[in-house]
Design an enzyme around this catalytic site. Structure first.
Site, PDB file in Angstrom:
ATOM      1  N   ASN A  82      34.596  35.040  44.167  1.00  0.00           N
ATOM      2  CA  ASN A  82      35.832  34.584  44.814  1.00  0.00           C
ATOM      3  C   ASN A  82      36.708  33.730  43.894  1.00  0.00           C
ATOM      4  O   ASN A  82      37.916  33.646  44.107  1.00  0.00           O
ATOM      5  CB  ASN A  82      35.453  33.782  46.077  1.00  0.00           C
ATOM      6  CG  ASN A  82      36.601  32.946  46.595  1.00  0.00           C
ATOM      7  OD1 ASN A  82      37.510  33.462  47.232  1.00  0.00           O
ATOM      8  ND2 ASN A  82      36.595  31.643  46.299  1.00  0.00           N
ATOM      9  N   GLY A 143      56.269  39.052  38.398  1.00  0.00           N
ATOM     10  CA  GLY A 143      55.828  37.784  37.784  1.00  0.00           C
ATOM     11  C   GLY A 143      54.315  37.629  37.726  1.00  0.00           C
ATOM     12  O   GLY A 143      53.809  36.548  37.439  1.00  0.00           O
ATOM     13  N   TYR A 147      47.758  38.668  36.838  1.00  0.00           N
ATOM     14  CA  TYR A 147      46.975  38.561  38.085  1.00  0.00           C
ATOM     15  C   TYR A 147      46.815  39.934  38.748  1.00  0.00           C
ATOM     16  O   TYR A 147      45.721  40.305  39.186  1.00  0.00           O
ATOM     17  CB  TYR A 147      47.698  37.587  39.020  1.00  0.00           C
ATOM     18  CG  TYR A 147      46.986  37.266  40.316  1.00  0.00           C
ATOM     19  CD1 TYR A 147      45.943  36.339  40.345  1.00  0.00           C
ATOM     20  CD2 TYR A 147      47.383  37.855  41.516  1.00  0.00           C
ATOM     21  CE1 TYR A 147      45.310  36.028  41.544  1.00  0.00           C
ATOM     22  CE2 TYR A 147      46.765  37.545  42.707  1.00  0.00           C
ATOM     23  CZ  TYR A 147      45.723  36.625  42.720  1.00  0.00           C
ATOM     24  OH  TYR A 147      45.107  36.314  43.910  1.00  0.00           O
ATOM     25  N   PRO A 177      42.691  40.101  50.280  1.00  0.00           N
ATOM     26  CA  PRO A 177      43.441  39.243  51.201  1.00  0.00           C
ATOM     27  C   PRO A 177      44.943  39.364  50.967  1.00  0.00           C
ATOM     28  O   PRO A 177      45.396  39.593  49.834  1.00  0.00           O
ATOM     29  CB  PRO A 177      42.987  37.817  50.839  1.00  0.00           C
ATOM     30  CG  PRO A 177      41.797  37.969  49.939  1.00  0.00           C
ATOM     31  CD  PRO A 177      41.957  39.304  49.279  1.00  0.00           C
TER      32      PRO A 177
HETATM   33  P1  NDP Z   1      42.109  27.977  45.433  1.00  0.00           P
HETATM   34  O1  NDP Z   1      42.988  27.701  44.264  1.00  0.00           O
HETATM   35  O2  NDP Z   1      42.339  27.256  46.712  1.00  0.00           O
HETATM   36  O3  NDP Z   1      40.567  27.739  45.002  1.00  0.00           O
HETATM   37  C1  NDP Z   1      40.090  28.362  43.856  1.00  0.00           C
HETATM   38  C2  NDP Z   1      38.608  28.078  43.697  1.00  0.00           C
HETATM   39  O4  NDP Z   1      38.164  28.761  42.494  1.00  0.00           O
HETATM   40  C3  NDP Z   1      38.308  26.615  43.493  1.00  0.00           C
HETATM   41  O5  NDP Z   1      37.068  26.303  44.097  1.00  0.00           O
HETATM   42  C4  NDP Z   1      38.191  26.498  41.968  1.00  0.00           C
HETATM   43  O6  NDP Z   1      37.366  25.427  41.534  1.00  0.00           O
HETATM   44  C5  NDP Z   1      37.523  27.814  41.635  1.00  0.00           C
HETATM   45  N1  NDP Z   1      37.710  28.175  40.236  1.00  0.00           N
HETATM   46  C6  NDP Z   1      38.890  28.415  39.588  1.00  0.00           C
HETATM   47  N2  NDP Z   1      38.654  28.689  38.296  1.00  0.00           N
HETATM   48  C7  NDP Z   1      37.299  28.638  38.119  1.00  0.00           C
HETATM   49  C8  NDP Z   1      36.437  28.815  37.002  1.00  0.00           C
HETATM   50  N3  NDP Z   1      36.921  29.117  35.785  1.00  0.00           N
HETATM   51  N4  NDP Z   1      35.099  28.667  37.187  1.00  0.00           N
HETATM   52  C9  NDP Z   1      34.597  28.355  38.411  1.00  0.00           C
HETATM   53  N5  NDP Z   1      35.363  28.176  39.502  1.00  0.00           N
HETATM   54  C10 NDP Z   1      36.699  28.312  39.356  1.00  0.00           C
HETATM   55  O7  NDP Z   1      42.168  29.556  45.637  1.00  0.00           O
HETATM   56  P2  NDP Z   1      42.172  30.419  46.987  1.00  0.00           P
HETATM   57  O8  NDP Z   1      41.123  29.927  47.900  1.00  0.00           O
HETATM   58  O9  NDP Z   1      43.548  30.548  47.460  1.00  0.00           O
HETATM   59  O10 NDP Z   1      41.747  31.859  46.412  1.00  0.00           O
HETATM   60  C11 NDP Z   1      40.414  32.308  46.404  1.00  0.00           C
HETATM   61  C12 NDP Z   1      40.397  33.747  45.896  1.00  0.00           C
HETATM   62  O11 NDP Z   1      41.194  34.560  46.758  1.00  0.00           O
HETATM   63  C13 NDP Z   1      40.987  33.906  44.502  1.00  0.00           C
HETATM   64  O12 NDP Z   1      40.281  34.899  43.803  1.00  0.00           O
HETATM   65  C14 NDP Z   1      42.392  34.374  44.786  1.00  0.00           C
HETATM   66  O13 NDP Z   1      42.922  35.084  43.706  1.00  0.00           O
HETATM   67  C15 NDP Z   1      42.158  35.242  46.004  1.00  0.00           C
HETATM   68  N6  NDP Z   1      43.333  35.445  46.812  1.00  0.00           N
HETATM   69  C16 NDP Z   1      43.975  34.386  47.371  1.00  0.00           C
HETATM   70  C17 NDP Z   1      45.086  34.594  48.157  1.00  0.00           C
HETATM   71  C18 NDP Z   1      45.797  33.485  48.823  1.00  0.00           C
HETATM   72  O14 NDP Z   1      46.843  33.780  49.443  1.00  0.00           O
HETATM   73  N7  NDP Z   1      45.357  32.259  48.764  1.00  0.00           N
HETATM   74  C19 NDP Z   1      45.615  35.939  48.385  1.00  0.00           C
HETATM   75  C20 NDP Z   1      44.861  36.986  47.762  1.00  0.00           C
HETATM   76  C21 NDP Z   1      43.756  36.727  47.001  1.00  0.00           C
HETATM   77  P3  NDP Z   1      37.994  23.907  41.435  1.00  0.00           P
HETATM   78  O15 NDP Z   1      38.089  23.439  42.858  1.00  0.00           O
HETATM   79  O16 NDP Z   1      36.985  23.176  40.637  1.00  0.00           O
HETATM   80  O17 NDP Z   1      39.328  24.040  40.785  1.00  0.00           O
END
Ligand code: NDP
Length: 240
Positions: A82, A143, A147, A177
């Site tokens: 995720n 943009g 991603y 999502p």
């Molecule tokens: P958030 O930015 O709210 O959270 C991202 C999470 O990923 C955090 O826990 C972060 O850790 C962790 N993370 C980021 N980089 C790393 C890394 N290099 N190693 C380990 N952990 C990492 O994201 P969302 O909850 O919004 O998104 C979750 C997933 O869903 C993503 O893959 C996103 O692309 C996908 N998604 C989201 C959408 C949305 O509308 N929100 C839509 C479609 C897809 P930390 O807290 O330490 O930064």
């Protein structure tokens, strides 16, 4: 025996809802994070879920992390890829570093983690791998060449790995999502967000729990005939 589930990016946003829901359903959950220590500590305190800090884009760090989780909780039977980031910009303004960071964090991480759990899953004859893609990997987005390419890659990765895992009791699926109300989407400028919401037939942003419910179903023993599929959870914004 409770199954062990590893959720990357499991301490914030969508991942936090996934970790909580799996935990409530009786899985032993390990939630991985990277930079936001405060959010992870608060999450751990609130939920009692074990948190682990490493960079999912780094294969060596993943290897050490998986070893720690396996020692503390047992072999991983459910992997939820995720963790994700965005570094948006049109290609003529995008640096190589923005491409590299997004592709490695969103896509290479799926290889890293799957590669490191697959042998144990094959030995046990059971596994669930759920990869979080995106509506923007399906439809593209201005943009977001980095991603959209990474997320689109996740969908191909899912179908290929599903074919490899099928005979060994390992299912591999993706969830795509739509726009979900998390920090990632709160970073979008409000006028742009208003336009996005206007284009969602259901008339609202998704909630993290909308996505987590899909993960919980695909992680269950009952979902053993579903593999190589993509579940779109997007309020009807993109249908095909
Ligand atoms: P958030 O930015 O709210 O959270 C991202 C999470 O990923 C955090 O826990 C972060 O850790 C962790 N993370 C980021 N980089 C790393 C890394 N290099 N190693 C380990 N952990 C990492 O994201 P969302 O909850 O919004 O998104 C979750 C997933 O869903 C993503 O893959 C996103 O692309 C996908 N998604 C989201 C959408 C949305 O509308 N929100 C839509 C479609 C897809 P930390 O807290 O330490 O930064």
């Amino acid at each position: 025996m409770a199954r062990v589930a590893l959720v990357t990016g499991g301490t914030r946003g969508i991942g936090s809802a996934i970790s909580r829901m799996l935990n409530e359903a009786g899985f032993k959950v390990a939630a991985v994070y990277h930079g936001n220590v405060e959010a992870a500590e608060t999450f751990a305190k609130e939920t009692g879920i074990k948190v682990f800090r490493w960079d999912v884009a780094d294969f060596g760090a993943c290897r050490e992390g998986i070893e720690r989780v396996t020692e503390e909780l047992g072999p991983i039977e459910v992997l939820v890829n995720n963790a994700g980031i965005t570094r948006d910009g049109t290609i003529h303004r995008m640096d190589y570093e923005d491409w590299e960071a997004v592709v490695h964090t969103n896509l290479t991480s799926c290889f890293n983690l799957a590669r490191l759990v697959i042998d144990a899953m094959r030995q046990r004859g059971f596994g669930r791998i759920i990869n979080i893609g995106s509506i923007n990997g399906q439809a593209g987005q201005y943009g977001q060449v980095n991603y959209a390419a990474a997320k689109s890659g996740i969908h191909g990765f899912t179908k290929a790995l599903a074919q490899e895992g099928a005979a060994k009791g390992i299912t591999v699926n993706a969830i795509a999502p739509g726009y979900v109300d998390t920090d990632m989407v709160r970073a979008v400028p409000p006028p742009v967000l208003e336009k996005i919401i206007a284009g969602i037939p259901v008339g609202r942003l998704g909630r993290a729990e909308d996505i987590a419910r899909g993960v919980l179903f695909l992680a269950s023993d009952d979902a053993d005939f579903i593999t190589g599929s993509t579940l779109s959870i997007n309020g009807g914004q993109h249908m095909y």
